[in-house]
Design an enzyme around this catalytic site. Structure first.
Site, PDB file in Angstrom:
ATOM      1  N   TYR A 118       0.833  -1.207   0.000  1.00 58.69           N
ATOM      2  CA  TYR A 118       0.000   0.000   0.000  1.00 58.69           C
ATOM      3  C   TYR A 118       0.866   1.255   0.000  1.00 58.69           C
ATOM      4  O   TYR A 118       0.694   2.161  -0.832  1.00 58.69           O
ATOM      5  CB  TYR A 118      -0.900  -0.051   1.241  1.00 58.69           C
ATOM      6  CG  TYR A 118      -1.889   1.065   1.421  1.00 58.69           C
ATOM      7  CD1 TYR A 118      -3.170   0.977   0.879  1.00 58.69           C
ATOM      8  CD2 TYR A 118      -1.589   2.187   2.189  1.00 58.69           C
ATOM      9  CE1 TYR A 118      -4.114   1.982   1.084  1.00 58.69           C
ATOM     10  CE2 TYR A 118      -2.510   3.200   2.392  1.00 58.69           C
ATOM     11  CZ  TYR A 118      -3.770   3.092   1.842  1.00 58.69           C
ATOM     12  OH  TYR A 118      -4.693   4.091   2.046  1.00 58.69           O
ATOM     13  N   HIS A 183      -4.718   0.690  -5.156  1.00 55.36           N
ATOM     14  CA  HIS A 183      -3.809   1.831  -5.238  1.00 55.36           C
ATOM     15  C   HIS A 183      -2.616   1.531  -6.142  1.00 55.36           C
ATOM     16  O   HIS A 183      -1.996   2.471  -6.667  1.00 55.36           O
ATOM     17  CB  HIS A 183      -3.409   2.276  -3.834  1.00 55.36           C
ATOM     18  CG  HIS A 183      -4.536   2.964  -3.130  1.00 55.36           C
ATOM     19  ND1 HIS A 183      -5.002   4.198  -3.524  1.00 55.36           N
ATOM     20  CD2 HIS A 183      -5.331   2.566  -2.106  1.00 55.36           C
ATOM     21  CE1 HIS A 183      -6.030   4.548  -2.759  1.00 55.36           C
ATOM     22  NE2 HIS A 183      -6.249   3.569  -1.902  1.00 55.36           N
ATOM     23  N   HIS A 254     -14.942   1.358  -1.828  1.00 47.35           N
ATOM     24  CA  HIS A 254     -13.972   0.766  -2.736  1.00 47.35           C
ATOM     25  C   HIS A 254     -14.622   0.355  -4.055  1.00 47.35           C
ATOM     26  O   HIS A 254     -13.997   0.472  -5.118  1.00 47.35           O
ATOM     27  CB  HIS A 254     -13.285  -0.430  -2.080  1.00 47.35           C
ATOM     28  CG  HIS A 254     -12.247  -0.051  -1.086  1.00 47.35           C
ATOM     29  ND1 HIS A 254     -11.775  -0.913  -0.128  1.00 47.35           N
ATOM     30  CD2 HIS A 254     -11.591   1.120  -0.879  1.00 47.35           C
ATOM     31  CE1 HIS A 254     -10.872  -0.301   0.614  1.00 47.35           C
ATOM     32  NE2 HIS A 254     -10.745   0.941   0.176  1.00 47.35           N
ATOM     33  N   HIS A 389      -7.915  12.368  -0.674  1.00 56.14           N
ATOM     34  CA  HIS A 389      -9.227  12.093  -1.261  1.00 56.14           C
ATOM     35  C   HIS A 389     -10.014  13.384  -1.489  1.00 56.14           C
ATOM     36  O   HIS A 389     -10.646  13.566  -2.536  1.00 56.14           O
ATOM     37  CB  HIS A 389     -10.042  11.169  -0.350  1.00 56.14           C
ATOM     38  CG  HIS A 389      -9.598   9.741  -0.387  1.00 56.14           C
ATOM     39  ND1 HIS A 389      -9.857   8.895  -1.437  1.00 56.14           N
ATOM     40  CD2 HIS A 389      -8.920   8.996   0.513  1.00 56.14           C
ATOM     41  CE1 HIS A 389      -9.367   7.687  -1.186  1.00 56.14           C
ATOM     42  NE2 HIS A 389      -8.789   7.729  -0.003  1.00 56.14           N
TER      43      HIS A 389
END
Length: 415
Positions: A118, A183, A254, A389
């Site tokens: 990640y 990601h 998601h 975000h």
């Protein structure tokens, strides 16, 4: 249409101005993120650093990315903030001995164990954006991040990425997950757009093919957690359903985020083959519509629930700011790509909810976690640790959907 509502309506002058106001508040709030060594402090509700908390690599990467975007938009002081984050990624967060990047540092400067896929995906994203911003050291950071990722995380045979190594890269955890792969898709698309190396776009497509397959067999609810053989573990964390990174069940946010990334990939990979890309656009719509049907305004109050079970029943009712940000992004993208009025209507609803419940009109930024009654809480995300975000939600609705957001903004590729 009344003047007050126009700021929620996509493609209006009023909406663009509203997004600009939100964006400035975000950039203003995050300016105090850099620690002396460049890693990112965890930010409190008014942007004041909480220096007693860990300084995470993934947050530092997000700040490098965000202030690269700010630099393209002419935000004063942004280049220096990118430089600070790049310094941290090339310095105190970088493992010189074993390669790669630590998960982060404690407040005292000790290393947080493990090497996370990640976080490494975000290093690629940060370095790609910093390269476009022509920041010193960014090209070297990108070259190293891609080489390390290729060596340690990408599995060419599977067409997927593993998740977590120990710090020394000698023991690979058995867990496999789609959050890191999501990601990775974002990072690979950015790398392809910035470097011109199309193998990363091809890899993104291989991951997407897996996800579309798994989701289509599961009523378009995406399994998140897997064994090392890539067998879905649908009961993972059932006893701890609000786990920060591995929550139980389906995560509608998601599904929404994957939808947008699939559209971006399809538009960029099938530029001369509209028919070939169309099936992926349809899959993206299925993912988005399932998530919205399951999660938006379903429990007696406005908002998007955090997780559901495998039948679409809410499990964790909290509202996370990132989920709303992705809903704003994806409804805008689907509206621009399909022209279907449903998506424009969804967008207006999300913008109104943002304004009325999620925007912090005192300090700027967005409340990161609200309860099912839209009251502020902080069990999963206290404070306002990063801007990624929310900043992207002020930009993605305005720019072409076939490019990663940094090259789209730098090139002023507006819809």
């Amino acid at each position: 249409m009344s003047e007050v509502n126009k700021k929620y309506v996509i493609d209006t002058k009023e909406n663009k101005e509203f997004l600009g106001e939100i964006q400035k508040g975000l950039f203003d709030l995050g300016r105090q993120f850099p620690a002396p060594g460049g890693s990112s402090y965890y930010l409190g509700d008014d942007g004041t650093p909480w220096k007693d908390r860990n300084r995470e690599t993934w947050v530092t990467c997000r700040m490098a990315h965000v202030y690269s975007l700010a630099s393209f938009l002419g935000y004063e002081g942004s280049k220096e903030l990118v430089d600070a984050a790049v310094k941290g990624l090339r310095g105190e967060l970088h493992d010189v001995e074993n390669g790669g990047w630590y998960a982060g540092l404690t407040a005292e400067g000790s290393v947080l164990p493990n090497k996370q896929c990640y976080a490494h995906a975000f290093v690629i994203l940060a370095a790609s954006s910093a390269c476009l911003a022509d920041r010193p050291g960014a090209k070297e950071l990108l070259d190293e991040a891609i080489a390390l990722y290729d060596l340690r995380f990408w599995n060419e045979e599977e067409g997927l990425s593993c998740d977590t190594w120990n710090t020394e890269f000698t023991v690979l955890d058995d867990y496999r997950g789609l959050n890191a792969n999501m990601h990775t898709v974002e990072a690979f698309l950015a790398a392809a757009d910035v470097t011109g190396d199309e193998k990363y776009r091809v890899r993104a497509g291989r991951i997407i093919d897996h996800v579309v397959g798994w989701a289509s067999e599961n009523s378009w609810r995406i399994p998140e957690h897997f064994t090392k053989e890539w067998v879905a573990d649908l009961e993972c964390n059932k006893e701890k359903p609000d786990d920060q990174f591995k929550p139980y069940g389906a995560t509608p946010g998601h599904g929404i985020e994957w939808s947008r990334l699939i559209v971006q990939w399809a538009l960029s990979a099938f530029k001369d083959d509209k028919e070939g890309g169309a099936k992926y656009i349809e899959s993206a719509e299925n993912l988005y519509n399932r998530a919205i049907e399951d999660a938006w305004n379903v429990d007696g109050a406005p908002g998007i629930v955090y997780t559901t079970d495998w039948n679409g029943k809410p499990v964790v009712h909290d509202r996370m700011h990132w989920t709303l940000a992705e809903a704003i992004n994806t409804s805008a993208v689907l509206w621009h790509v399909t022209g279907k009025e449903k998506y424009a209507g969804d967008y207006a609803g999300f913008m109104q909810y943002l304004d009325e419940k999620v925007l912090d009109h005192v300090h700027g930024s967005w409340f990161h976690q609200l309860d099912r009654n839209n009251q502020l809480m902080g069990t999963v995300w206290p404070g306002k640790p990063d801007l990624y975000h929310a900043v992207q939600a002020t930009l993605i609705p305005l720019y072409t959907a076939d490019l990663s957001i940094a090259p789209a903004v730098k090139g002023d590729k507006r819809v």
